[in-house]
Design a protein around this motif. Structure first.
Motif, PDB file in Angstrom:
ATOM      1  N   CYS A  72       0.801  -1.195   0.000  1.00 12.77           N
ATOM      2  CA  CYS A  72       0.000   0.000   0.000  1.00 12.77           C
ATOM      3  C   CYS A  72       0.841   1.256   0.000  1.00 12.77           C
ATOM      4  CB  CYS A  72      -0.864  -0.020   1.248  1.00 12.77           C
ATOM      5  SG  CYS A  72      -1.909  -1.474   1.315  1.00 12.77           S
TER       6      CYS A  72
ATOM      7  N   SER B  82       1.482   5.208   0.876  1.00 11.11           N
ATOM      8  CA  SER B  82       1.117   6.161   1.922  1.00 11.11           C
ATOM      9  C   SER B  82       0.462   5.471   3.107  1.00 11.11           C
ATOM     10  CB  SER B  82       0.164   7.228   1.355  1.00 11.11           C
ATOM     11  OG  SER B  82       0.761   7.911   0.308  1.00 11.11           O
ATOM     12  N   GLN B  83       1.034   4.399   3.596  1.00 11.04           N
ATOM     13  CA  GLN B  83       0.379   3.657   4.653  1.00 11.04           C
ATOM     14  C   GLN B  83       1.129   3.817   5.965  1.00 11.04           C
ATOM     15  OE1 GLN B  83       0.250  -0.495   3.876  1.00 11.04           O
ATOM     16  NE2 GLN B  83       2.407  -0.704   3.548  1.00 11.04           N
TER      17      GLN B  83
ATOM     18  N   GLY C  22      -8.798   8.396  -2.634  1.00 11.96           N
ATOM     19  CA  GLY C  22      -7.364   8.650  -2.595  1.00 11.96           C
ATOM     20  C   GLY C  22      -6.813   8.529  -1.193  1.00 11.96           C
ATOM     21  N   ARG C  23      -6.154   9.586  -0.750  1.00 10.02           N
ATOM     22  CA  ARG C  23      -5.475   9.569   0.534  1.00 10.02           C
ATOM     23  C   ARG C  23      -6.454   9.847   1.667  1.00 10.02           C
ATOM     24  NH1 ARG C  23      -1.331  14.330   1.887  1.00 10.02           N
ATOM     25  NH2 ARG C  23      -3.348  15.410   1.757  1.00 10.02           N
TER      26      ARG C  23
ATOM     27  N   GLN D 253      -1.795   8.033   7.655  1.00 12.10           N
ATOM     28  CA  GLN D 253      -2.128   8.229   6.254  1.00 12.10           C
ATOM     29  C   GLN D 253      -2.364   6.861   5.624  1.00 12.10           C
ATOM     30  OE1 GLN D 253       0.671  10.435   3.964  1.00 12.10           O
ATOM     31  NE2 GLN D 253       0.179  12.399   4.903  1.00 12.10           N
ATOM     32  N   ARG D 254      -3.459   6.752   4.886  1.00 11.99           N
ATOM     33  CA  ARG D 254      -3.773   5.504   4.207  1.00 11.99           C
ATOM     34  C   ARG D 254      -4.133   5.769   2.760  1.00 11.99           C
ATOM     35  NH1 ARG D 254      -1.810   1.661   7.208  1.00 11.99           N
ATOM     36  NH2 ARG D 254      -2.722   0.360   5.559  1.00 11.99           N
ATOM     37  N   ASP D 255      -3.864   4.814   1.915  1.00  5.96           N
ATOM     38  CA  ASP D 255      -4.332   4.813   0.536  1.00  5.96           C
ATOM     39  C   ASP D 255      -5.578   3.922   0.510  1.00  5.96           C
ATOM     40  OD1 ASP D 255      -4.815   4.086  -2.166  1.00  5.96           O
ATOM     41  OD2 ASP D 255      -2.734   4.483  -2.677  1.00  5.96           O
TER      42      ASP D 255
ATOM     43  N   ARG E 105      -7.906   3.127  -1.717  1.00  7.86           N
ATOM     44  CA  ARG E 105      -8.073   2.165  -2.817  1.00  7.86           C
ATOM     45  C   ARG E 105      -7.142   0.963  -2.656  1.00  7.86           C
ATOM     46  NH1 ARG E 105      -9.929   1.896  -8.014  1.00  7.86           N
ATOM     47  NH2 ARG E 105     -10.754   4.008  -7.866  1.00  7.86           N
TER      48      ARG E 105
END
Length: 251
Positions: free
Chosen positions: A23, A25-26, A102-103, A207-209, A211
């Motif tokens: 992933c 931006s995780q 997104g983010r 922060q997570r992505d 999708r």
């Protein structure tokens, strides 16, 4: 004083929780970054604890309600959640097309873990914090069990079971980035973003992505995002836990 009152209507996209008992931006940002509230990019969605009119309080059948109230905690505005053998949530309805996902940034602080809780055990599945994303999709792909559950949910609440629900959670012992499939329906999956007691009593920013996380958790592309919620629950373990939620940004 309790800030959020019950809406008087159980949310169909989460009633299943009560009715059934690589992933980018995780991860969590570094400690220095966590001292600052994230700034959303133009055009993104901002969910603030200050926007009381936008949050819908949702009770779960047969459960005591978790207390949610506005607070100013450690130099920032937050929603304080205090669960005492209780389970309920605050949600906002949204409609975000999959191509716009997104983010996701969110922050929370947890005061204590829940002794005996295990998110993989349906009889002990409590968490001090949950950020919940509900997605629409093609329900014709449901298994017979999930189709029956969706029909039951819609009959009880007027809302069908969400096609998929992804939760970001804090676990007592499960490894970070493990995905826990709900014991009652595989259309609910819990992504562990924090584990253990090492980082209690401090603001943590993630922060997570969305999708990428959805695709890894469910093995398919996400549909539209239709709901976002926060939930603190201690009903299964009959415990007492307190936590704080800060701003949530989706862009």
């Amino acid at each position: 004083m309790v800030f959020f009152e019950s809406s008087g209507r159980v949310a169909g996209w989460l009633v299943c929780l009560a009715a059934l008992g690589g992933c980018a931006s995780q991860g969590v940002l570094d400690k220095a970054a966590a001292l600052h509230t994230p700034v959303p990019r133009p055009g993104g969605l901002h969910f603030s604890p200050q926007d009381k009119a936008k949050w819908e309080a949702v009770s779960l059948p047969g459960k005591l309600r978790t207390s949610f109230k506005l607070d100013h905690h450690d130099h920032r505005h937050a929603v304080q959640a205090h669960a005492q053998s209780s389970a309920s949530l605050l949600r906002q309805r949204v409609n975000v097309p999959p191509e716009k996902l997104g983010r996701l940034q969110f922050e929370w602080q947890v005061d204590n873990l829940i002794a005996g809780a295990d998110l993989g055990d349906r009889d002990r599945s409590d968490s001090p914090v949950r950020l919940i994303l509900a997605f629409d999709g093609d329900r014709s792909r449901f298994s017979a069990k999930n189709a029956m559950l969706s029909d039951l949910t819609e009959a009880l609440t007027g809302e069908p079971l969400p096609y998929a629900t992804l939760m970001y959670v804090w676990s007592n012992q499960r490894p970070v980035d493990s995905v826990i499939v709900n014991a009652r329906t595989d259309r609910v999956r819990k992504w562990v973003v924090e584990s253990g007691a090492a980082r209690l009593k401090q603001w943590l920013l993630y922060q997570r992505d969305v999708r990428a996380d959805f695709e890894k958790a469910f093995g398919e592309a996400p549909g539209p995002l239709v709901g976002i919620a926060i939930m603190t629950d201690a009903d299964n373990t009959r415990s007492n836990v307190r936590a704080w939620y800060g701003d949530i940004h989706l862009d």
